[in-house]
Enzyme design. Structure first.
Site, PDB file in Angstrom:
ATOM      1  N   HIS A 120      14.101  91.656 -68.471  1.00  0.00           N
ATOM      2  CA  HIS A 120      13.264  90.351 -68.010  1.00  0.00           C
ATOM      3  C   HIS A 120      14.534  89.690 -67.262  1.00  0.00           C
ATOM      4  CE1 HIS A 120       9.983  92.479 -69.624  1.00  0.00           C
ATOM      5  NE2 HIS A 120      10.520  92.506 -70.790  1.00  0.00           N
ATOM      6  N   GLU A 157      11.114  85.712 -74.086  1.00  0.00           N
ATOM      7  CA  GLU A 157      12.012  86.964 -74.464  1.00  0.00           C
ATOM      8  C   GLU A 157      13.097  87.093 -73.577  1.00  0.00           C
ATOM      9  OE1 GLU A 157       9.586  90.576 -73.213  1.00  0.00           O
ATOM     10  OE2 GLU A 157      11.170  91.921 -73.873  1.00  0.00           O
ATOM     11  N   HIS A 212      15.408  94.174 -75.612  1.00  0.00           N
ATOM     12  CA  HIS A 212      14.006  93.687 -75.395  1.00  0.00           C
ATOM     13  C   HIS A 212      13.534  93.177 -76.806  1.00  0.00           C
ATOM     14  CE1 HIS A 212      12.768  94.990 -71.467  1.00  0.00           C
ATOM     15  NE2 HIS A 212      13.629  95.762 -71.623  1.00  0.00           N
ATOM     16  N   GLU A 294      13.465  97.385 -78.812  1.00  0.00           N
ATOM     17  CA  GLU A 294      12.605  96.350 -79.260  1.00  0.00           C
ATOM     18  C   GLU A 294      13.031  95.431 -80.601  1.00  0.00           C
ATOM     19  OE1 GLU A 294      10.393  94.961 -76.928  1.00  0.00           O
ATOM     20  OE2 GLU A 294      10.005  96.606 -75.657  1.00  0.00           O
TER      21      GLU A 294
HETATM   22 ZN    ZN Z   1      10.494  93.360 -72.789  1.00  0.00          ZN
END
Ligand code: ZN
Length: 330
Positions: A120, A157, A212, A294
């Site tokens: 992101h 995030e 992430h 993640e």
């Molecule tokens: Zn993400």
């Protein structure tokens, strides 16, 4: 978070390795470090590996505002870690060594290129029309990029991914790697997922990791690694990277668990911490070994307490780094 609004893959899509799982493997890193023990350098390496007290270990805590990371922790204050200790100090006055204008990179990852993809961008939420644009991922079309998730208290995030990525870069560079970022808070939004993949490909990366954190309901905890499925369509052909990407992912999973003390996700992957997906452009378009991690669930209070801790993020970076080192045989 996931990179689209589609539901998570069915549990059947989460493939479990038929090989010995990562958690059953011995740490090749530990063996490698032990083998170095007699050398002067090893003491320094060992300190880096075991104490996690590298130069970047105690950076200032970034604020919760989106823009803060540009001046926050990460690369700048830890650059000194690239200054390798001087084994030559004990071999004093070696007369013949000419003064090298620029010392080549030293360390177990010398000559290797690693691309780190901070998931992101903190500016994405201000550029929804740009990031909503559809791009071709070979097998499908997807949004260029997404905003990512936040903790309940508003820690983005995109801040988290950039911070962990910078810490990882510092560690990788200290081991001699060339590190390329897909972005470094140096652009207002994106890049798009196809460009993120292209950056890894064009860098001829030996390994690519996209960082992430997830955003699912509270009670879902732990980390997982997303591995590329075998896909072929348009510009997508993962046949050559599926195997090495699994190796990379398993090594990161094992080292991440050891370094952070976190458990594999309790909500997908059947407890392996590994999930295979065929719907992510960043994986489908990659021609280099690549995984997503993640690191935890930002929407769970216990996971969020870890994700918002600079000390924990340093451990996360160490786990990712050690996994990459193991994969590259460093
Ligand atoms: Zn993400």
């Amino acid at each position: 978070m996931r990179y689209d609004d589609s539901p998570p893959p069915p549990e059947s899509a989460a493939s479990v390795s038929p090989d010995p799982p990562w958690y059953a493997r011995r740490s090749t890193l530990a063996v490698a470090v032990a083998a170095l023990a007699p050398t002067a350098l090893a003491g320094w390496v060992l300190t880096q590996v075991l104490t996690g007290s590298g130069p970047g270990g105690q950076p200032p805590q970034p604020k919760a505002l989106p823009a803060s990371h540009t001046a926050g922790a990460g690369a700048g204050d830890a650059k000194s870690s690239t200054t390798t200790p001087s084994p030559a100090a004990s071999a004093s006055a070696s007369a013949s060594a000419p003064a090298a204008p620029a010392a080549p990179a030293k360390g177990p990852l010398a000559g290797r290129t690693v691309v780190i993809d901070p998931g992101h961008n903190t500016g994405n939420f201000k550029h929804t029309s740009e990031i909503d644009r559809q791009v071709d991922i070979g097998t499908n079309r997807k949004e260029c990029d997404t905003t990512g998730t936040t903790t309940n208290s508003g820690y983005m995030e995109a801040e988290f991914t950039l911070d962990v990525s910078r810490r990882t870069r510092t560690l990788l560079e200290s081991k001699g790697a060339k590190v390329v970022f897909t972005h470094d808070a140096d652009r207002p939004w994106g890049p798009c997922i196809d460009e993120r993949a292209r950056i890894g490909n064009e860098a001829n990366a030996d390994a690519v990791v996209s960082v992430h954190a997830d955003g699912v309901s509270a009670g879902n905890r732990g980390f997982h690694i997303i591995l590329p499925a075998t896909v072929k369509g348009g510009a997508a052909d993962t046949s050559k990277i599926v195997g090495p990407s699994r190796d990379l992912g398993e090594r990161i999973a094992g080292n991440f668990a050891r370094s952070t003390g976190s458990a594999p996700a309790n909500y997908l992957g059947s407890g392996t911490g590994l999930v295979v997906r065929d719907d992510l452009g960043g994986l489908n378009l990659s021609t280099r070994p690549k995984v997503f991690i993640e690191c935890g669930n930002m929407r769970d209070a216990k996971d969020a307490a870890q994700l918002t801790s600079p000390q924990w993020r340093q451990k996360a970076a160490e786990g990712i780094t050690n996994g990459i080192v193991g994969f590259l045989g460093g």
